[in-house]
Enzyme design. Structure first.
Site, PDB file in Angstrom:
ATOM      1  N   ASP A  13       0.815  -1.222   0.000  1.00 12.33           N
ATOM      2  CA  ASP A  13       0.000   0.000   0.000  1.00 12.33           C
ATOM      3  C   ASP A  13       0.845   1.266   0.000  1.00 12.33           C
ATOM      4  O   ASP A  13       0.423   2.305   0.518  1.00 12.33           O
ATOM      5  CB  ASP A  13      -0.961   0.023   1.214  1.00 12.33           C
ATOM      6  CG  ASP A  13      -1.778  -1.256   1.286  1.00 12.33           C
ATOM      7  OD1 ASP A  13      -2.257  -1.701   0.240  1.00 12.33           O
ATOM      8  OD2 ASP A  13      -1.899  -1.812   2.397  1.00 12.33           O
ATOM      9  N   GLY A  15       1.741   2.938  -2.656  1.00 11.71           N
ATOM     10  CA  GLY A  15       1.340   3.854  -3.740  1.00 11.71           C
ATOM     11  C   GLY A  15       1.998   3.493  -5.058  1.00 11.71           C
ATOM     12  O   GLY A  15       2.234   4.353  -5.908  1.00 11.71           O
ATOM     13  N   LYS A  16       2.256   2.193  -5.231  1.00 11.38           N
ATOM     14  CA  LYS A  16       2.940   1.737  -6.447  1.00 11.38           C
ATOM     15  C   LYS A  16       2.131   2.066  -7.706  1.00 11.38           C
ATOM     16  O   LYS A  16       2.678   2.494  -8.711  1.00 11.38           O
ATOM     17  CB  LYS A  16       3.202   0.222  -6.378  1.00 11.38           C
ATOM     18  CG  LYS A  16       4.171  -0.168  -5.283  1.00 11.38           C
ATOM     19  CD  LYS A  16       4.277  -1.663  -5.119  1.00 11.38           C
ATOM     20  CE  LYS A  16       3.053  -2.291  -4.496  1.00 11.38           C
ATOM     21  NZ  LYS A  16       2.797  -1.952  -3.099  1.00 11.38           N
ATOM     22  N   LYS A  18       0.044   4.458  -8.373  1.00 10.00           N
ATOM     23  CA  LYS A  18       0.150   5.872  -8.772  1.00 10.00           C
ATOM     24  C   LYS A  18       1.483   6.124  -9.475  1.00 10.00           C
ATOM     25  O   LYS A  18       1.527   6.752 -10.534  1.00 10.00           O
ATOM     26  CB  LYS A  18       0.028   6.791  -7.550  1.00 10.00           C
ATOM     27  CG  LYS A  18       0.465   8.194  -7.911  1.00 10.00           C
ATOM     28  CD  LYS A  18       0.447   9.230  -6.847  1.00 10.00           C
ATOM     29  CE  LYS A  18       1.220  10.440  -7.401  1.00 10.00           C
ATOM     30  NZ  LYS A  18       1.026  11.665  -6.682  1.00 10.00           N
ATOM     31  N   GLY A  40      -4.199  -4.030  -4.586  1.00  8.45           N
ATOM     32  CA  GLY A  40      -5.152  -2.995  -4.997  1.00  8.45           C
ATOM     33  C   GLY A  40      -4.349  -1.767  -5.357  1.00  8.45           C
ATOM     34  O   GLY A  40      -3.886  -1.052  -4.485  1.00  8.45           O
ATOM     35  N   HIS A  41      -4.112  -1.556  -6.647  1.00  7.41           N
ATOM     36  CA  HIS A  41      -3.301  -0.415  -7.081  1.00  7.41           C
ATOM     37  C   HIS A  41      -4.226   0.722  -7.503  1.00  7.41           C
ATOM     38  O   HIS A  41      -4.971   0.598  -8.475  1.00  7.41           O
ATOM     39  CB  HIS A  41      -2.360  -0.845  -8.209  1.00  7.41           C
ATOM     40  CG  HIS A  41      -1.283  -1.766  -7.737  1.00  7.41           C
ATOM     41  ND1 HIS A  41      -0.340  -2.332  -8.550  1.00  7.41           N
ATOM     42  CD2 HIS A  41      -0.981  -2.206  -6.478  1.00  7.41           C
ATOM     43  CE1 HIS A  41       0.484  -3.082  -7.823  1.00  7.41           C
ATOM     44  NE2 HIS A  41       0.104  -3.017  -6.577  1.00  7.41           N
ATOM     45  N   ARG A 143       3.397 -28.440  -7.597  1.00  8.98           N
ATOM     46  CA  ARG A 143       3.312 -28.961  -8.981  1.00  8.98           C
ATOM     47  C   ARG A 143       1.956 -29.566  -9.312  1.00  8.98           C
ATOM     48  O   ARG A 143       1.851 -30.554 -10.019  1.00  8.98           O
ATOM     49  CB  ARG A 143       4.463 -29.947  -9.243  1.00  8.98           C
ATOM     50  CG  ARG A 143       5.802 -29.244  -9.159  1.00  8.98           C
ATOM     51  CD  ARG A 143       6.924 -30.171  -8.893  1.00  8.98           C
ATOM     52  NE  ARG A 143       6.796 -30.801  -7.591  1.00  8.98           N
ATOM     53  CZ  ARG A 143       7.654 -31.696  -7.132  1.00  8.98           C
ATOM     54  NH1 ARG A 143       8.656 -32.078  -7.865  1.00  8.98           N
ATOM     55  NH2 ARG A 143       7.476 -32.217  -5.934  1.00  8.98           N
ATOM     56  N   GLN A 224       2.230  -5.775  -3.374  1.00  3.42           N
ATOM     57  CA  GLN A 224       2.513  -5.889  -1.939  1.00  3.42           C
ATOM     58  C   GLN A 224       3.827  -5.148  -1.627  1.00  3.42           C
ATOM     59  O   GLN A 224       4.177  -4.229  -2.356  1.00  3.42           O
ATOM     60  CB  GLN A 224       2.573  -7.353  -1.462  1.00  3.42           C
ATOM     61  CG  GLN A 224       1.229  -8.074  -1.482  1.00  3.42           C
ATOM     62  CD  GLN A 224       0.848  -8.594  -2.845  1.00  3.42           C
ATOM     63  OE1 GLN A 224       1.619  -9.260  -3.489  1.00  3.42           O
ATOM     64  NE2 GLN A 224      -0.367  -8.302  -3.285  1.00  3.42           N
ATOM     65  N   ALA A 299      -7.523  -1.014  -0.343  1.00  3.74           N
ATOM     66  CA  ALA A 299      -8.205  -0.834  -1.624  1.00  3.74           C
ATOM     67  C   ALA A 299      -8.886  -2.131  -2.070  1.00  3.74           C
ATOM     68  O   ALA A 299      -9.803  -2.115  -2.883  1.00  3.74           O
ATOM     69  CB  ALA A 299      -7.209  -0.383  -2.685  1.00  3.74           C
ATOM     70  N   ASP A 333       2.374  14.611   2.508  1.00  2.00           N
ATOM     71  CA  ASP A 333       1.279  15.561   2.779  1.00  2.00           C
ATOM     72  C   ASP A 333       0.453  15.144   3.999  1.00  2.00           C
ATOM     73  O   ASP A 333      -0.104  15.989   4.699  1.00  2.00           O
ATOM     74  CB  ASP A 333       0.365  15.678   1.551  1.00  2.00           C
ATOM     75  CG  ASP A 333      -0.104  14.322   1.038  1.00  2.00           C
ATOM     76  OD1 ASP A 333       0.769  13.522   0.646  1.00  2.00           O
ATOM     77  OD2 ASP A 333      -1.324  14.050   1.053  1.00  2.00           O
ATOM     78  N   VAL A 413       2.699  14.236  -3.244  1.00  2.00           N
ATOM     79  CA  VAL A 413       2.008  15.105  -2.287  1.00  2.00           C
ATOM     80  C   VAL A 413       0.487  14.984  -2.394  1.00  2.00           C
ATOM     81  O   VAL A 413      -0.250  15.884  -2.001  1.00  2.00           O
ATOM     82  CB  VAL A 413       2.459  16.579  -2.445  1.00  2.00           C
ATOM     83  CG1 VAL A 413       3.891  16.755  -1.973  1.00  2.00           C
ATOM     84  CG2 VAL A 413       2.306  17.062  -3.894  1.00  2.00           C
TER      85      VAL A 413
HETATM   86  P1  IMP Z   1      -2.689 -12.753   1.197  1.00  2.00           P
HETATM   87  O1  IMP Z   1      -1.560 -12.520   0.269  1.00  2.00           O
HETATM   88  O2  IMP Z   1      -3.989 -12.203   0.681  1.00  2.00           O
HETATM   89  O3  IMP Z   1      -2.834 -14.161   1.661  1.00  2.00           O
HETATM   90  O4  IMP Z   1      -2.400 -11.894   2.523  1.00  2.00           O
HETATM   91  C1  IMP Z   1      -1.261 -12.145   3.337  1.00  2.00           C
HETATM   92  C2  IMP Z   1      -0.876 -10.882   4.101  1.00  2.00           C
HETATM   93  O5  IMP Z   1      -0.432  -9.906   3.173  1.00  2.00           O
HETATM   94  C3  IMP Z   1      -2.030 -10.228   4.855  1.00  2.00           C
HETATM   95  O6  IMP Z   1      -1.514  -9.593   5.999  1.00  2.00           O
HETATM   96  C4  IMP Z   1      -2.544  -9.184   3.896  1.00  2.00           C
HETATM   97  O7  IMP Z   1      -3.206  -8.130   4.548  1.00  2.00           O
HETATM   98  C5  IMP Z   1      -1.248  -8.732   3.269  1.00  2.00           C
HETATM   99  N1  IMP Z   1      -1.437  -8.246   1.902  1.00  2.00           N
HETATM  100  C6  IMP Z   1      -1.675  -8.969   0.795  1.00  2.00           C
HETATM  101  N2  IMP Z   1      -1.760  -8.179  -0.277  1.00  2.00           N
HETATM  102  C7  IMP Z   1      -1.568  -6.927   0.158  1.00  2.00           C
HETATM  103  C8  IMP Z   1      -1.518  -5.656  -0.490  1.00  2.00           C
HETATM  104  O8  IMP Z   1      -1.640  -5.531  -1.704  1.00  2.00           O
HETATM  105  N3  IMP Z   1      -1.300  -4.581   0.320  1.00  2.00           N
HETATM  106  C9  IMP Z   1      -1.097  -4.702   1.659  1.00  2.00           C
HETATM  107  N4  IMP Z   1      -1.126  -5.859   2.302  1.00  2.00           N
HETATM  108  C10 IMP Z   1      -1.363  -6.969   1.563  1.00  2.00           C
END
Ligand code: IMP
Length: 425
Positions: A13, A15-16, A18, A40-41, A143, A224, A299, A333, A413
């Site tokens: 999270d 801000g990749k 953006k 969630g980008h 596999r 992530q 997101a 900001d 910002v």
């Molecule tokens: P999973 O990958 O959905 O199984 O989640 C494993 C851990 O990674 C959890 O703590 C999620 O909240 C965190 N996580 C997975 N994807 C994201 C992301 O895109 N942003 C922030 N945390 C994430």
């Protein structure tokens, strides 16, 4: 031509989305290399806010190819929803989005297994997004998985059935109450697959190899963050893929010698969603302010994110593991209005002062040691030049650059594409 990487340096999270969107004008190809719809980008431009989960963040740009690499896991149902949401933009998706045949498929039963696994863990649950990520990567390394390329085979439904049946019996082993209507889930899945197979599937490693030979500029987009990496993150509270630089090599088939710039993104403070230790987490009014002003809600899941001060020990570790060559600082900001700011520069760890990330960062082992800095009051969101940035913010940036030994090239910002300040130093 070298392939540049763009990675999150914290717990996701950052801000990749953006920044990829902002940088896409400099590239011919944007390629996602790991993760799946757990991501969630968020992109904002022209008054529109758009959230992408699996589709690369270059999708809104003309003359740019977007690739979903072999390291990504794809849920056709969520993918279809993403495509539906893009329809209003009238993009020629078939010609600007390519999917690796080697990317793995998330089946409805992978999502059910994720739910069963989490439920069985009780208080020790990972806090997964429940998108089936872990079980899909387990099938990949075990596999047993199904890949996008399988959908081009006549007998793919037979393979599907046998894997889904196996998953159903595995759900039973967890001995937890997971309610589901598989028929309904499968109807959605098969309908979504019909749409997916209309898209262009490729041998993406070959495509990217040829693109490099032709001198095309490629940006590999991570999902992530580094502290969620399956090997180097805060295990077991991590995701199931390599979110760090090495993941771009395996998730796209890019040779290590071809990696160019490694762009690392971090927030001026820290957030985390889901379970797991977080040494600088705040439980007071400051943390509440960061969450509220920073709109810190997932997101993908809408969950509120935990907030805390910037952890330089963890950030240094991420810079090191990834070989970061330039930094982008997001959400400065959000810190406007704090009288004093804290930066964690070391940990008190089992009686000793250390400045590296140890094996075990559980609360009982770690006390953060902070350096205090002056805050700033100015609203940064309308600023567009480095010269406009307040002195206290510049001191904050200088301090980080000195500690991290990497230049901060972008100061973001605000969420909009235009709220981006480039620094040359
Ligand atoms: P999973 O990958 O959905 O199984 O989640 C494993 C851990 O990674 C959890 O703590 C999620 O909240 C965190 N996580 C997975 N994807 C994201 C992301 O895109 N942003 C922030 N945390 C994430």
């Amino acid at each position: 031509m070298a392939v540049d990487l763009l990675l999150g340096l914290q717990w996701g999270d950052e801000g990749k989305g953006k920044i990829v969107d902002v940088l896409t004008k400099n590239y011919d190809i944007i390629a996602r290399f790991q993760g799946g719809p757990n991501a969630g980008h968020t992109l904002e431009f022209d008054g529109i806010k758009h959230v992408l989960h699996t589709i690369p963040s270059g999708i809104f740009h003309k003359n740019v190819m977007n690739i979903v690499g072999n390291g990504v896991v794809i849920d056709p149902v969520i993918f279809k929803k993403e495509l539906d949401a893009l329809k209003k933009f009238k993009l020629d998706i078939k010609s600007i989005l390519l999917i690796s045949r080697k990317a793995h498929l998330i089946l409805p039963t992978h999502r059910l297994l994720d739910a069963a696994s989490e439920a069985s863990k009780g208080k020790a649950k990972i806090g997964s997004t429940l998108k089936g990520i872990g079980p899909t990567y387990m099938d990949k390394t075990g596999r047993n998985g199904m890949r996008i390329g399988d959908l081009e085979m006549k007998d793919w439904k037979k393979k599907y059935r046998s894997l889904a049946n196996k998953h159903e019996s595995m759900i039973g082993f967890y001995n937890v109450n997971v309610q589901y209507d598989l028929k309904e889930l499968e109807d959605d899945f098969f309908a979504a697959v019909e749409e997916l197979i209309e898209l262009t599937f490729i041998d993406s490693e070959e495509y990217l190899y040829q693109a490099q030979k032709e001198g095309k500029k490629i940006l590999a987009e991570g999902a992530q963050g580094s502290l969620l990496d399956i090997d180097f993150g805060t295990y077991p509270y991590v995701t199931s893929s390599n979110t760090t630089a090495a993941g771009a090599c395996t998730g796209l088939g890019i040779a290590p010698s071809q990696i160019g710039e490694v762009k690392g993104i971090f927030k001026a403070y820290t957030t985390r969603v889901g379970s797991g230790s977080f040494p600088t987490e705040l439980f007071d009014a400051d943390g509440e302010t960061m969450g509220r002003v920073g709109n810190e809600f997932g997101a993908t899941t809408g969950r509120s994110r935990r907030c805390g001060w910037l952890d330089l020990v963890a950030l240094k570790y991420a810079v090191q593991i990834n070989g970061v060559t330039e930094l982008n600082m997001m959400k400065g900001d959000v810190l406007s209005g704090f009288k004093k700011l804290k930066i964690c520069t070391a940990y008190k760890y089992r009686g000793e002062t250390i400045s590296h990330l140890p094996y075990n960062i559980e609360k009982e082992n770690i006390t953060p040691i902070y350096t205090e800095m002056e805050g700033w009051n100015e609203d940064l969101t309308k600023m567009s030049e480095v010269d406009q940035l307040p002195k206290a913010l510049m001191t904050y940036i200088d301090f980080l650059e000195k500690e991290l030994e990497v230049p901060i090239k972008i100061v973001s910002v605000g969420p909009d594409r235009t709220q981006t300040i480039f620094r040359n130093s």
